[in-house]
Design a protein around this motif. Structure first.
Motif, PDB file in Angstrom:
ATOM      1  N   PHE A 210      11.421 -13.443  -5.525  1.00  0.00           N
ATOM      2  CA  PHE A 210      10.938 -12.839  -6.770  1.00  0.00           C
ATOM      3  C   PHE A 210       9.542 -12.244  -6.605  1.00  0.00           C
ATOM      4  CE2 PHE A 210       8.653 -12.978 -10.808  1.00  0.00           C
ATOM      5  CZ  PHE A 210       9.477 -12.135 -11.542  1.00  0.00           C
ATOM      6  N   TRP A 211       8.682 -12.906  -5.834  1.00  0.00           N
ATOM      7  CA  TRP A 211       7.318 -12.381  -5.696  1.00  0.00           C
ATOM      8  C   TRP A 211       7.335 -11.002  -5.045  1.00  0.00           C
ATOM      9  CZ3 TRP A 211       5.243 -11.094  -1.024  1.00  0.00           C
ATOM     10  CH2 TRP A 211       5.794 -11.691   0.121  1.00  0.00           C
ATOM     11  N   VAL A 212       8.323 -10.756  -4.181  1.00  0.00           N
ATOM     12  CA  VAL A 212       8.397  -9.437  -3.547  1.00  0.00           C
ATOM     13  C   VAL A 212       8.707  -8.387  -4.596  1.00  0.00           C
ATOM     14  CG1 VAL A 212       9.692  -8.015  -1.918  1.00  0.00           C
ATOM     15  CG2 VAL A 212       9.080 -10.354  -1.317  1.00  0.00           C
ATOM     16  N   LYS A 213       9.705  -8.708  -5.430  1.00  0.00           N
ATOM     17  CA  LYS A 213      10.074  -7.751  -6.471  1.00  0.00           C
ATOM     18  C   LYS A 213       8.909  -7.496  -7.428  1.00  0.00           C
ATOM     19  CE  LYS A 213      14.152  -7.820  -8.337  1.00  0.00           C
ATOM     20  NZ  LYS A 213      15.273  -8.297  -9.139  1.00  0.00           N
ATOM     21  N   ALA A 214       8.266  -8.594  -7.857  1.00  0.00           N
ATOM     22  CA  ALA A 214       7.176  -8.455  -8.828  1.00  0.00           C
ATOM     23  C   ALA A 214       6.020  -7.662  -8.237  1.00  0.00           C
ATOM     24  CB  ALA A 214       6.705  -9.836  -9.278  1.00  0.00           C
ATOM     25  N   SER A 215       5.646  -7.951  -6.985  1.00  0.00           N
ATOM     26  CA  SER A 215       4.479  -7.266  -6.433  1.00  0.00           C
ATOM     27  C   SER A 215       4.795  -5.794  -6.158  1.00  0.00           C
ATOM     28  CB  SER A 215       3.973  -7.976  -5.173  1.00  0.00           C
ATOM     29  OG  SER A 215       5.020  -8.141  -4.258  1.00  0.00           O
ATOM     30  N   CYS A 216       6.032  -5.497  -5.730  1.00  0.00           N
ATOM     31  CA  CYS A 216       6.394  -4.095  -5.503  1.00  0.00           C
ATOM     32  C   CYS A 216       6.410  -3.321  -6.815  1.00  0.00           C
ATOM     33  CB  CYS A 216       7.769  -3.992  -4.856  1.00  0.00           C
ATOM     34  SG  CYS A 216       7.763  -4.439  -3.129  1.00  0.00           S
ATOM     35  N   ALA A 217       6.949  -3.949  -7.860  1.00  0.00           N
ATOM     36  CA  ALA A 217       6.995  -3.292  -9.161  1.00  0.00           C
ATOM     37  C   ALA A 217       5.587  -2.981  -9.637  1.00  0.00           C
ATOM     38  CB  ALA A 217       7.720  -4.177 -10.173  1.00  0.00           C
ATOM     39  N   LEU A 218       4.683  -3.968  -9.479  1.00  0.00           N
ATOM     40  CA  LEU A 218       3.306  -3.763  -9.921  1.00  0.00           C
ATOM     41  C   LEU A 218       2.624  -2.673  -9.101  1.00  0.00           C
ATOM     42  CD1 LEU A 218       1.750  -7.229 -10.718  1.00  0.00           C
ATOM     43  CD2 LEU A 218       1.862  -5.217 -12.190  1.00  0.00           C
ATOM     44  N   ALA A 219       2.857  -2.684  -7.784  1.00  0.00           N
ATOM     45  CA  ALA A 219       2.184  -1.709  -6.922  1.00  0.00           C
ATOM     46  C   ALA A 219       2.606  -0.287  -7.286  1.00  0.00           C
ATOM     47  CB  ALA A 219       2.501  -1.992  -5.453  1.00  0.00           C
ATOM     48  N   ILE A 220       3.890  -0.068  -7.492  1.00  0.00           N
ATOM     49  CA  ILE A 220       4.332   1.296  -7.785  1.00  0.00           C
ATOM     50  C   ILE A 220       3.869   1.706  -9.175  1.00  0.00           C
ATOM     51  CG2 ILE A 220       6.647   0.920  -8.796  1.00  0.00           C
ATOM     52  CD1 ILE A 220       7.625   3.126  -6.844  1.00  0.00           C
TER      53      ILE A 220
ATOM     54  N   GLY B  25       0.830  -1.211   0.000  1.00  0.00           N
ATOM     55  CA  GLY B  25       0.000   0.000   0.000  1.00  0.00           C
ATOM     56  C   GLY B  25       0.857   1.251   0.000  1.00  0.00           C
ATOM     57  N   PHE B  26       1.924   1.226   0.777  1.00  0.00           N
ATOM     58  CA  PHE B  26       2.820   2.381   0.791  1.00  0.00           C
ATOM     59  C   PHE B  26       3.459   2.572  -0.582  1.00  0.00           C
ATOM     60  CE2 PHE B  26       6.992   4.254   0.981  1.00  0.00           C
ATOM     61  CZ  PHE B  26       6.692   5.462   1.584  1.00  0.00           C
ATOM     62  N   ASP B  27       3.876   1.471  -1.193  1.00  0.00           N
ATOM     63  CA  ASP B  27       4.487   1.524  -2.520  1.00  0.00           C
ATOM     64  C   ASP B  27       3.515   2.157  -3.523  1.00  0.00           C
ATOM     65  OD1 ASP B  27       6.798   1.021  -3.880  1.00  0.00           O
ATOM     66  OD2 ASP B  27       6.171  -0.934  -4.601  1.00  0.00           O
ATOM     67  N   PHE B  28       2.248   1.778  -3.392  1.00  0.00           N
ATOM     68  CA  PHE B  28       1.207   2.305  -4.261  1.00  0.00           C
ATOM     69  C   PHE B  28       1.075   3.830  -4.079  1.00  0.00           C
ATOM     70  CE2 PHE B  28      -3.321   3.153  -5.121  1.00  0.00           C
ATOM     71  CZ  PHE B  28      -3.411   2.620  -6.398  1.00  0.00           C
ATOM     72  N   THR B  29       1.017   4.298  -2.829  1.00  0.00           N
ATOM     73  CA  THR B  29       0.923   5.747  -2.609  1.00  0.00           C
ATOM     74  C   THR B  29       2.202   6.436  -3.098  1.00  0.00           C
ATOM     75  OG1 THR B  29       1.880   5.712  -0.390  1.00  0.00           O
ATOM     76  CG2 THR B  29      -0.493   5.471  -0.535  1.00  0.00           C
ATOM     77  N   ASN B  30       3.325   5.762  -2.941  1.00  0.00           N
ATOM     78  CA  ASN B  30       4.598   6.289  -3.439  1.00  0.00           C
ATOM     79  C   ASN B  30       4.490   6.538  -4.945  1.00  0.00           C
ATOM     80  OD1 ASN B  30       8.046   5.258  -2.797  1.00  0.00           O
ATOM     81  ND2 ASN B  30       7.253   6.925  -4.004  1.00  0.00           N
ATOM     82  N   GLY B  31       3.846   5.598  -5.645  1.00  0.00           N
ATOM     83  CA  GLY B  31       3.673   5.735  -7.091  1.00  0.00           C
ATOM     84  C   GLY B  31       2.843   6.946  -7.457  1.00  0.00           C
ATOM     85  N   PHE B  32       1.636   7.042  -6.896  1.00  0.00           N
ATOM     86  CA  PHE B  32       0.783   8.132  -7.377  1.00  0.00           C
ATOM     87  C   PHE B  32       1.201   9.482  -6.821  1.00  0.00           C
ATOM     88  CE2 PHE B  32      -2.176   6.969  -3.818  1.00  0.00           C
ATOM     89  CZ  PHE B  32      -2.380   8.219  -3.292  1.00  0.00           C
TER      90      PHE B  32
END
Lengths: 407, 103
Positions: free
Chosen positions: A240-250, A17-24
């Protein structure tokens, strides 16, 4: 499910969720100028930026597992959690991380609501500092480093924050001034068309750099939590799932677009013309890349804002709204303490409820409540891709000044 | 106050690199636009109303694309740097020509 795995799940979800807010929150850093000059249509701009963030996040192979070491002492220097925090299946560390993340998200959402481009990394660091002070006391914070290198809250957060906007501003002002000097005598329509392409290219570079820089912070935090809970052991790589999910979230966050912030940066600070947009984004890209090359940590937001201000200063006759700039600087100054306060508060709440799953859940529910409230508040005066470029009105009437007070 | 010293040391390097790449490349790009307008002639350049614009110059167009190529090379360097640092490599300018080396 054990107690630890409940809190771990909450930490992972909150970190994403934080990564997502970081993105927008940071879409504006790369795309505000291109949107304001209509070099790109708003939807195309956020889609491009989102895609480049996704690619950038996957390119960050080098893991920032020691990301928290710059400000707090919850990890050893090799990235593993401190032994003292691992009793009770790591819940002590997990609660600190969870509370810190929640503090960061709450501050990110509040500044988004106000349309202020504040630094997401400061929000994250602030939240972590607050939660650590609450959990471990003042000595748990790495204030000043050990003197061997640029380190600690002062060296990694405060000094770069003071210097980077000025550096970026000087570079952008020089670039803008040069461009206007060089292209004097060329028809306006001709230059605008050419500079549009330069703008798109330089903004793309900023997006890519953002993906590599910012996504890995969350990757590091999640991996730290996994190690603390005993679900991962290697401190030199991440699942890998951590990297993939963080990339997608941001990337998804970037695509959603923080339109309120885009509007402030693109229209509020300076009325931007394509040559200024090119100068601003090139300055941002160069400063971000040069600093990461030199290991000089800084916030993309501070750089982008400094650049845009600089592009206004460098163009003869351009209007800079210093009032808006002042509000931003004020927001920057309070980002760290405000996020810290929120983080500390969250830790206390979680701790009072036993620090176990109940405490974690309570903190998480509080986060959801705050996020929902701010989202609903934002719907009262929505800003989206339709009205992001409307004329900026200095609507607020001048404050009343009591008679007889000199201005 | 050791941190201030380290920070200032980093800051001037970032400023130097920033000015070179962040202001220099856009200036080259501007020069390219300028040359392109000189190459196109006519309404691409400002001229008094009612008269025909300056003539086209082939040389300007060639120079413009050379300049754009130079700028693109600079951007390519930037992207290489981002990608390389992700794979634990870094760009070295020790021999003037940028080369990839291990960190």
């Amino acid at each position: 499910m054990t107690e630890t795995s409940v809190i771990l799940a909450l930490v992972v979800v909150t970190a994403l969720g934080f990564d997502f807010t970081n993105g927008f929150h940071d879409t504006a850093n790369a795309m505000a100028t291109s949107i304001a000059t209509r070099a790109l249509r708003p939807k195309v701009a956020v889609a491009l930026s989102g895609l480049l963030n996704l690619i950038g996040a996957f390119l960050s192979v080098e893991v920032a597992l020691t990301v928290t070491n710059a400000v707090v002492k919850i990890q050893n220097s090799n990235g593993t959690p401190r032994a003292g925090l691992l009793a009770d299946g790591g819940t002590a560390l997990l609660l600190i991380v969870l509370a810190g993340l929640v503090g960061g998200i709450v501050w990110n959402l509040l500044t988004w609501l106000l349309g202020l481009p504040s630094s997401s990394s400061h929000a994250l660091f602030g939240g972590l500092i607050g939660a650590t002070v609450a959990g471990l006391g003042w000595s748990g914070v790495n204030w000043n480093g050990d003197g061997s290198k640029l380190d600690g809250v002062v060296g990694k957060v405060i000094l770069p924050a003071l210097m980077s906007p000025v550096i970026a501003g000087v570079v952008a002002a020089a670039g803008t001034w040069l461009i206007y000097r060089i292209t004097a005598g060329v028809a306006r329509r001709f230059t605008d068309n050419g500079f549009r392409w330069g703008q798109i290219g330089s903004a793309s570079l900023v997006s890519l750099a953002h993906g590599t820089n910012d996504a890995q912070k969350t990757m590091g935090v999640i991996t730290l939590a996994l190690i603390a809970a005993g679900d991962w052991t290697d401190p030199r790589s991440i699942p890998f799932w951590v990297k993939a999910s963080c990339a997608l979230a941001i990337a998804l966050g970037t695509y959603l677009g923080g339109w309120r912030i885009i509007r402030t940066l693109g229209k509020g600070l300076v009325e931007i013309a394509p040559p200024q947009g090119l100068a601003a984004e090139s300055a941002s890209a160069a400063v971000i890349l040069a600093s990461s090359h030199l290991g000089f940590a800084l916030s993309t937001t501070h750089v982008a804002t400094g650049s845009i201000l600089g592009s206004g200063v460098g163009r003869p006759g351009a209007r800079v709204r210093w009032r808006v700039a002042g509000r931003m600087v004020a927001a920057w100054l309070i980002t760290l303490p405000a996020a810290a306060l929120a983080g500390a508060l969250m830790w206390w709440i979680g701790h009072l409820l036993g620090g176990g799953p109940a405490g974690g859940l309570a903190v998480f529910v509080l986060l959801l409540a705050a996020a929902t409230a701010m989202y609903l508040r934002s719907r009262r005066a929505p800003v989206d891709h339709e009205n992001v470029n409307d004329e900026w009105e200095d609507a607020r009437p001048a404050e009343r000044v009591p008679a007889g007070v000199a201005r | 106050m050791h941190n201030l010293g380290f920070a200032l040391e980093g800051a001037w390097q970032v400023l130097a690199a920033g000015l070179l790449l962040g202001a220099g490349l856009p200036a080259l790009f501007g020069l390219g636009i300028r040359a392109l307008a000189y190459g196109a002639g006519g309404d691409a350049e400002e001229h008094a109303a009612g008269v025909r614009g300056p003539a086209a110059h082939r040389l300007g167009t060639v120079a413009a694309w050379l300049l754009f190529a130079l700028v693109l090379a600079g951007v390519a360097l930037g992207i290489t740097f981002i990608v390389a640092s992700g794979f634990g490599k870094t760009l070295s300018f020790a021999h003037l020509v940028p080369t990839l080396v291990d960190k």
